[in-house]
Structures are given as C-alpha cells and as structure tokens.
Scaffold this motif. Sequence first.
Motif, PDB file in Angstrom:
ATOM      1  N   TRP A  43       0.756  -2.777  15.499  1.00  0.00           N
ATOM      2  CA  TRP A  43       0.886  -4.371  15.379  1.00  0.00           C
ATOM      3  C   TRP A  43       0.151  -4.966  14.645  1.00  0.00           C
ATOM      4  O   TRP A  43       1.550  -5.588  13.630  1.00  0.00           O
ATOM      5  N   ALA A  44      -0.694  -4.709  13.543  1.00  0.00           N
ATOM      6  CA  ALA A  44      -0.980  -4.857  12.430  1.00  0.00           C
ATOM      7  C   ALA A  44      -0.344  -4.528  11.423  1.00  0.00           C
ATOM      8  O   ALA A  44       0.418  -5.829  10.267  1.00  0.00           O
ATOM      9  N   ALA A  45       0.245  -3.648  11.642  1.00  0.00           N
ATOM     10  CA  ALA A  45       1.339  -3.043   9.914  1.00  0.00           C
ATOM     11  C   ALA A  45       2.163  -3.841  10.662  1.00  0.00           C
ATOM     12  O   ALA A  45       3.594  -4.202   9.270  1.00  0.00           O
ATOM     13  N   LEU A  46       2.838  -4.447  11.702  1.00  0.00           N
ATOM     14  CA  LEU A  46       4.046  -5.040  12.213  1.00  0.00           C
ATOM     15  C   LEU A  46       4.338  -6.314  11.509  1.00  0.00           C
ATOM     16  O   LEU A  46       5.391  -6.907  11.018  1.00  0.00           O
ATOM     17  N   ARG A  47       3.559  -6.867  11.803  1.00  0.00           N
ATOM     18  CA  ARG A  47       2.524  -8.193  11.683  1.00  0.00           C
ATOM     19  C   ARG A  47       1.955  -8.748  10.153  1.00  0.00           C
ATOM     20  O   ARG A  47       1.588  -9.912   9.728  1.00  0.00           O
ATOM     21  N   GLY A  48       1.601  -8.078   9.557  1.00  0.00           N
ATOM     22  CA  GLY A  48       0.811  -7.713   8.858  1.00  0.00           C
ATOM     23  C   GLY A  48      -0.687  -8.262   8.699  1.00  0.00           C
ATOM     24  O   GLY A  48      -1.530  -9.064   7.453  1.00  0.00           O
ATOM     25  N   PHE A  49      -1.126  -7.973   9.773  1.00  0.00           N
ATOM     26  CA  PHE A  49      -2.999  -7.961   9.982  1.00  0.00           C
ATOM     27  C   PHE A  49      -3.241  -7.555   8.394  1.00  0.00           C
ATOM     28  O   PHE A  49      -3.044  -6.046   8.312  1.00  0.00           O
ATOM     29  N   ASP A  50      -4.499  -7.766   7.989  1.00  0.00           N
ATOM     30  CA  ASP A  50      -5.099  -7.054   7.006  1.00  0.00           C
ATOM     31  C   ASP A  50      -6.789  -6.298   8.026  1.00  0.00           C
ATOM     32  O   ASP A  50      -7.137  -5.621   8.033  1.00  0.00           O
TER      33      ASP A  50
END
Length: 96
Positions: A61-68
């Motif tokens: 999810w972080a990779a798909l949505r750009g969360f650091d």
Amino acid sequence: MSLFDTLREQVAIERVLGTNGGGKARCVAPDHQDTNPSMHVYDDHVHCYSCGFHGDVTDVWAALRGFDRSVEAALDLAREFGVELPEMTPEAWQKA
C-alpha cells in the motif's frame, strides 16, 4: 496485536493489488518499471525476484500510494478498507 498484524489478517494483498490469489503481479516498487509481472504474490507477502522488493500488505500500500512512513500507510489502508484498528498506547504509537 499491532496495527500491522491486524491489517495483515484483515486485508488480503490480492485486494490491494487487484489480482486473483497467488501467482505474479507487476512490481509496485517505485524505482522498478516492471513490464512483465516479476513480483510473486504469496498469502502474507510479496517478493520481486527482479528488483528485490519484499513486503506485506502495508508495504505494498505504501509503495502504491507513495507513503514514506509505514504507520501513515497503515492508517490510510485501514481507512480505505474499513478496518477497525486496536487501541494503542502512546508508547506503541511512538514505536510504530
């Protein structure tokens, strides 16, 4: 149980990726322009044998949505999929 454990139990990686159980998918790593599906999808994690990306549902999810930050991705994932998260102490939030 941590918020990450709760998400692993309640949100299938396939739902996040939009795939049909197991097999392969295009890698979600931001620095990998995957044209052929090279990321293997398992029940509890994914692994790309081309670039080395490895992670659970929150990492995807972080990779798909750009969360650091993982905790931000986890909170967003829980909101998106309607997952009720366990109560956490301030110390547990700090650790997360």
